[in-house]
Design an enzyme around this catalytic site. Structure first.
Site, PDB file in Angstrom:
ATOM      1  N   GLY A  59     -13.536 -10.522 -12.010  1.00 35.85           N
ATOM      2  CA  GLY A  59     -12.577  -9.469 -12.328  1.00 35.85           C
ATOM      3  C   GLY A  59     -12.836  -8.237 -11.503  1.00 35.85           C
ATOM      4  O   GLY A  59     -13.627  -8.255 -10.550  1.00 35.85           O
ATOM      5  N   GLY A  86     -23.888 -17.836 -18.890  1.00 31.04           N
ATOM      6  CA  GLY A  86     -22.584 -18.339 -19.285  1.00 31.04           C
ATOM      7  C   GLY A  86     -21.826 -18.962 -18.129  1.00 31.04           C
ATOM      8  O   GLY A  86     -22.373 -19.715 -17.329  1.00 31.04           O
ATOM      9  N   TYR A 141       0.819  -1.211   0.000  1.00 29.06           N
ATOM     10  CA  TYR A 141       0.000   0.000   0.000  1.00 29.06           C
ATOM     11  C   TYR A 141       0.855   1.263   0.000  1.00 29.06           C
ATOM     12  O   TYR A 141       0.457   2.297  -0.540  1.00 29.06           O
ATOM     13  CB  TYR A 141      -0.964   0.000   1.189  1.00 29.06           C
ATOM     14  CG  TYR A 141      -2.158  -0.886   0.970  1.00 29.06           C
ATOM     15  CD1 TYR A 141      -3.308  -0.396   0.372  1.00 29.06           C
ATOM     16  CD2 TYR A 141      -2.145  -2.223   1.342  1.00 29.06           C
ATOM     17  CE1 TYR A 141      -4.407  -1.196   0.152  1.00 29.06           C
ATOM     18  CE2 TYR A 141      -3.235  -3.046   1.127  1.00 29.06           C
ATOM     19  CZ  TYR A 141      -4.368  -2.531   0.528  1.00 29.06           C
ATOM     20  OH  TYR A 141      -5.454  -3.338   0.302  1.00 29.06           O
ATOM     21  N   GLU A 193      -8.149  -7.073   5.435  1.00 30.24           N
ATOM     22  CA  GLU A 193      -7.378  -8.170   4.854  1.00 30.24           C
ATOM     23  C   GLU A 193      -6.640  -8.964   5.933  1.00 30.24           C
ATOM     24  O   GLU A 193      -6.557 -10.199   5.861  1.00 30.24           O
ATOM     25  CB  GLU A 193      -6.410  -7.619   3.812  1.00 30.24           C
ATOM     26  CG  GLU A 193      -7.141  -7.130   2.557  1.00 30.24           C
ATOM     27  CD  GLU A 193      -6.357  -6.106   1.756  1.00 30.24           C
ATOM     28  OE1 GLU A 193      -5.117  -6.031   1.911  1.00 30.24           O
ATOM     29  OE2 GLU A 193      -6.986  -5.369   0.970  1.00 30.24           O
TER      30      GLU A 193
END
Length: 405
Positions: free
Chosen positions: A394, A275, A98, A140
């Site tokens: 993504g 899909g 970061y 995180e």
């Protein structure tokens, strides 16, 4: 979490300027950062850099976060923050990175804004960035800790033990830990990243949904081969996996992560996919047959043909074990007429008149345009926006708008 009064005033005055030039800022920022730190190319998806998806996602996220700090009526940014943290953990992002990102990002903002970037403006946006970064670092760290993952060693070797050809362009890989241990705990709907060493010497990660419910022994990932179109190249990692990932091959795998998961609930569940977006749906339905087979489930899927419909057999097997489940599929190819029925239709998915259960929880997964259309129809039918969740494969460049009051 709030800005200092001085920085808040500056951000209020400059947020529109930064937002207007955000794409220009990120187009400058990424090349400069990668030139100084080429090792980061092993973390970032190079295809998303070329296509511009990652720059757009970063720009949109930081501006939205800044607006949330100065505008009490802005949408709650915490769900977006959690989603970004899950993506970062799957890629092995480390806290110290970061600092690198912040340095080059603020330099890019200064280059683009020129004389507008006074010391006061830089200090205010530096404060925004570090509130953003520290929030992600904390989230995180929690995700790494909960999974027992050392963030300095986020990749775990797994061996391919089975390969299943789902369709001409889709394979399922069954993986087991190479050291003989049990797989990491995960929930239906989550994903992992696979990192592969490509022929040009580069290393690239890609995220793939775990397409079956947890079984403690193996992980199943279902991978669509990305074919280049309109001048775009074939997908590097998906092509490599289709050509080389056979039983015995060892792949580096991240911890499972992701925030669109099967929640324990008695609410009816509506699953809408298109899909390869069927992969989290397959895992969720598989999870239900083990944990909650009496739950009401309605599954709506769109594909080109039955031959291109990945995981169709596995889904049908799982649905048969649920007591109140129905599936409806639309095939856009004319070949769909060969097997049309009440549950198989031709053409594009249309939910305007489909029977839906009362007060359902909805999960969407598919191309962005498809999800936008489905979400608009669902909200028009009275389903609250907060009961419609979605998964983007993504960078998440789509922030669903708030419904009109």
């Amino acid at each position: 979490m709030q800005l200092s009064p001085t920085s808040e005033a500056v951000v209020r005055q400059t947020a529109d300027v930064v937002a207007a030039r955000a794409k220009e800022i990120t187009r400058l920022f990424y090349p400069q950062m990668f030139a100084a730190h080429p090792d980061l190319l092993r973390v970032f998806n190079r295809a998303h850099q070329v296509q511009g998806d990652q720059p757009r996602a970063l720009a949109a996220s930081i501006v939205a976060f800044a607006v949330s700090l100065v505008d009490p009526s802005a949408p709650d940014f915490r769900p977006v923050m959690r989603r970004i943290a899950h993506k970062h953990v799957s890629l092995g992002v480390r806290a110290r990175q970061y600092t690198i990102v912040g340095h080059h990002l603020l330099d890019a903002v200064g280059s683009v804004l020129g004389g507008t970037m006074t010391p006061e403006v830089r200090a205010a946006w530096d404060e925004v960035y570090w509130l953003f970064g520290c929030s992600l670092i904390a989230e995180e760290a929690k995700l790494y800790a909960l999974s027992g993952t050392d963030p300095e060693h986020p990749w775990r070797p797994h061996r391919v033990i089975e390969r299943i050809q789902e369709t001409a362009d889709v394979i399922t890989l069954v993986l087991e830990p190479a050291d003989g241990s049990r797989v990491a705990a995960h929930r239906p709907g989550q994903y992992v990243a696979l990192a592969v060493d490509l022929p040009d010497g580069s290393r690239q990660p890609r995220q793939y949904t775990l397409s079956a419910a947890p079984d403690h022994e193996t992980l199943r990932v279902t991978v669509k081969r990305v074919r280049g179109a309109d001048g775009a190249p074939d997908g590097q990692v998906s092509t490599w996996l289709h050509e080389h990932a056979t039983p015995g091959v060892v792949l580096d795998v991240s911890q499972p992560t992701g925030d669109v998961v099967l929640e324990r609930s008695d609410d009816p569940l509506v699953l809408i996919s298109a899909g390869i977006g069927v992969t989290p749906v397959a895992a969720i339905v598989d999870g239900l047959r083990h944990s909650h087979p009496e739950r009401t489930v309605r599954l709506f899927h769109a594909d080109r043909t039955a031959a291109s419909h990945a995981l169709l057999g596995a889904l049908q097997d799982s649905l048969r074990e649920l007591s109140d489940a129905r599936a409806t599929t639309w095939y856009t190819s004319g070949a769909a007429h060969d097997h049309e029925s009440d549950s198989v239709r031709s053409g594009r998915m249309d939910l305007a008149d489909e029977e839906l259960p009362d007060q359902p929880q909805v999960v969407l997964c598919g191309p962005l345009g498809f999800m936008r259309d489905m979400r608009r129809v669902l909200i028009g039918r009275g389903i609250p926006a907060n009961r419609i969740d979605y998964e983007v494969f993504g960078p998440d460049t789509w922030a669903p708008p708030r419904p009109a009051a």
